[in-house]
Design a protein around this motif. Structure first.
Motif: not given
Lengths: 154, 154
Positions: A40-42, A81-83, A85-87, A89-90, A93-94, A97-98, B42, B82, B85-86, B89-90, B93-94, B102, B107
């Motif tokens: 899963i790339p995320t 912090a932004l990175l 936060d973004s990881s 959230s992603a 989100a995934i 779905v899982g 998301t 933030l 950003d979040s 990213s989410a 990802a979706i 995937n 999926w």
């Protein structure tokens, strides 16, 4: 401040370890589901970001005099912090779905089939969340140390 | 600074409009795929965050004297950055799952079936990305205005 950075370091290292060790597999309707973080790339992005955060924190801990770097550290803290936060959230989100799937898109939940994988991912997200919070506090603390956040602007 | 905020406002309003107007439907293997933003949590989060960012920016634009709020605006800017950003990213990802699917998780990609929906989502993500970048620059600019970022710390 040092404590916050140590917490962030510990949490992101934990997040990496828990995420990398997550794997489980199952046979569903004759289709083999092999659940690994690297599929899963995320989640690969999550590991990468946490590795960057850990590396950056480690380097900072071993730099004797931080003052010579000026406020660039504050900007780098902000970027980390932004990175983080973004990881997070992603991954959330995934992860949702899982866990729940999405009937509208025809995506089935996979957690019922690969519970061990899901537990690991949940743990990794929790650890990553702690790291992200710690870095948010680091940024706030840095801001507060260079100016009083609650005072009116001069 | 005002320009950056106006760009951020425009971009997040665009992101909301483009996201909310995205819908497409298709029949796949007898299963009806109805692609609306509200079917994917998301994307609802994305709209919510952009609404918060737009509202916050609008309020700021109409506050006559920002100085009396002190540095709290900087902290709020940081929180908005933030959040944006979040949400981006989410959605990315979706969106990637929607575009590429995937195979490991079973999926299937849905963009082939609902191209109009995917185009809208891509546009919304692009607009949201501009808003996020604008807010990142707002934060950097605010930091720079209260202290010289490139000077050594006193």
């Amino acid at each position: 401040m040092l404590l916050l950075r140590l917490i962030a370091l510990g949490a992101s290292v934990c997040a990496i370890v828990v995420m990398v060790t997550s794997h489980d597999s199952a046979q569903v309707f004759g289709m083999s589901i092999s659940a690994k973080y690297s599929n899963i790339p995320t989640f690969k992005y999550f590991v990468l970001v946490n590795a960057i955060a850990s590396g950056y924190t480690l380097i900072l801990l071993f730099i004797p005099s931080k003052n010579s770097c000026g406020h660039m550290i504050l900007v780098l803290d902000l970027v980390v912090a932004l990175l983080l936060d973004s990881s997070i959230s992603a991954c959330v989100a995934i992860g949702l779905v899982g866990k729940k799937g999405n009937t509208h898109a025809g995506w089935l939940p996979i957690c019922g089939q690969v519970p061990k994988f899901c537990d690991h991912v949940t743990g990794a997200i929790a650890a990553g969340f702690i790291a992200a919070i710690a870095y948010f506090l680091v940024v706030l603390y840095s801001l507060h140390s260079v100016m009083n956040l609650f005072a009116p602007r001069a």
